[in-house]
Design a protein around this motif. Structure first.
Motif, short mmCIF file in Angstrom:
data_model
loop_
_atom_site.label_atom_id
_atom_site.label_comp_id
_atom_site.label_asym_id
_atom_site.label_seq_id
_atom_site.Cartn_x
_atom_site.Cartn_y
_atom_site.Cartn_z
N VAL A 1 0.84 -1.20 0.00
CA VAL A 1 0.00 0.00 0.00
C VAL A 1 0.87 1.25 0.00
O VAL A 1 0.64 2.19 -0.77
N ALA B 1 2.67 1.73 -3.40
CA ALA B 1 1.73 2.18 -4.43
C ALA B 1 1.46 3.67 -4.29
O ALA B 1 1.40 4.40 -5.29
N ARG B 2 1.33 4.15 -3.06
CA ARG B 2 1.09 5.59 -2.84
C ARG B 2 2.29 6.42 -3.26
O ARG B 2 2.16 7.47 -3.88
N PRO C 1 -3.99 1.39 -8.79
CA PRO C 1 -3.01 0.89 -7.83
C PRO C 1 -2.17 -0.24 -8.43
O PRO C 1 -2.67 -1.30 -8.78
N ILE D 1 -4.41 -9.12 -4.91
CA ILE D 1 -3.40 -8.65 -5.86
C ILE D 1 -3.26 -9.64 -7.01
O ILE D 1 -3.78 -10.77 -6.95
N ILE E 1 -2.73 -4.16 -7.70
CA ILE E 1 -3.59 -4.25 -6.52
C ILE E 1 -5.04 -4.28 -7.00
O ILE E 1 -5.55 -3.30 -7.54
N ASN F 1 -7.78 -5.19 -5.03
CA ASN F 1 -8.75 -4.83 -3.99
C ASN F 1 -8.02 -4.01 -2.92
O ASN F 1 -7.57 -4.55 -1.92
N LEU F 2 -7.91 -2.70 -3.18
CA LEU F 2 -7.15 -1.83 -2.27
C LEU F 2 -7.76 -1.77 -0.87
O LEU F 2 -7.04 -1.87 0.12
N MET G 1 -5.68 -2.79 2.45
CA MET G 1 -5.48 -1.86 3.56
C MET G 1 -5.97 -2.48 4.87
O MET G 1 -5.35 -2.30 5.92
#
Length: 223
Positions: free
Chosen positions: A157, A160-161, A168, A203, A212, A214-215, A219
């Motif tokens: 996560v 990716a940010r 994502p 993923i 990704i 299903n973010l 998370m």
């Protein structure tokens, strides 16, 4: 001219005038490193100010027993080992090229002179240090308080940010072995957890490319 053009595209030098960039570039030069080459070693005296132009540099600490902990991965346009700007010039980490790298090297005297005369340089450095500090807080939390499943999910996560993808997607800049060193586990455990995330539909992993799917669920897995 090549050095000036390179500096103009780096966030570290945003807001500097052409005259300031030209003055700072005086005495600067290029150094190239192949994968597996050291830029410097932990405990050595800092001789220059380094900014990575292209490639990936791993900053890590090691013990006399051979144990190693990756502290940070510097990528395109990032300065590294900023802590030696103030106080001690003893390097607290080693820097190792993980890919073909080109590094801009500045004389300490020139950088110090520019920092005294330009608050913009200091502001840019503070921004970089703030980002690194938040990264360190995240690493400490992950290693101390999260399970390995949570650490892997959090790493995906967070990466990716940082990479700022609209959809994502994570492109690992290093091998799973190096990711394992960052997260304090083994490559086999990383592969097993990624396979489980794939099985659960979180993923889709193909080598170093991880989409990704299903973010929100990822998370949640990160805690």
């Amino acid at each position: 001219m090549e050095i000036l053009r390179a500096m103009e595209g780096m966030k570290l030098f945003e807001g500097l005038s052409e005259r300031e960039l030209a003055r700072l570039s005086q005495g600067a030069g290029w150094k190239s490193y192949g994968p597996g080459e050291f830029v410097f070693h932990q405990g050595a005296e800092a001789g220059h100010f380094h900014v990575l132009y292209s490639g990936v540099i791993k900053l890590f600490r090691s013990t006399a027993e051979g144990k190693e902990q990756t502290v940070y991965l510097a990528e395109d346009g990032e300065p590294f080992c900023l802590c030696t700007l103030y106080g001690t010039r003893v390097l607290p980490v080693s820097a190792l090229a993980m890919a073909p790298c080109r590094v801009l090297v500045f004389a300490w005297e020139r950088m110090e002179e520019q920092m005294r005369s330009s608050p913009q340089v200091l502001l840019n450095i503070v921004r970089v240090l703030n980002t690194r500090l938040m990264h360190s807080f995240q690493m400490i939390e992950d290693l101390a308080l999260r399970s390995i499943h949570q650490r892997v999910a959090s790493f995906l996560v967070h990466t990716a940010r940082l990479q700022g993808q609209d959809t994502p997607r994570v492109t690992l800049s290093v091998s799973r072995q190096e990711v394992a060193k960052i997260l304090g586990t083994t490559p086999e455990t990383i592969s097993r957890i990624l396979a489980r995330f794939c099985q659960d539909g979180l993923i889709e992993a193909r080598g170093r490319q991880i989409a990704i799917l299903n973010l929100p669920a990822l998370m949640e897995a990160a805690g």
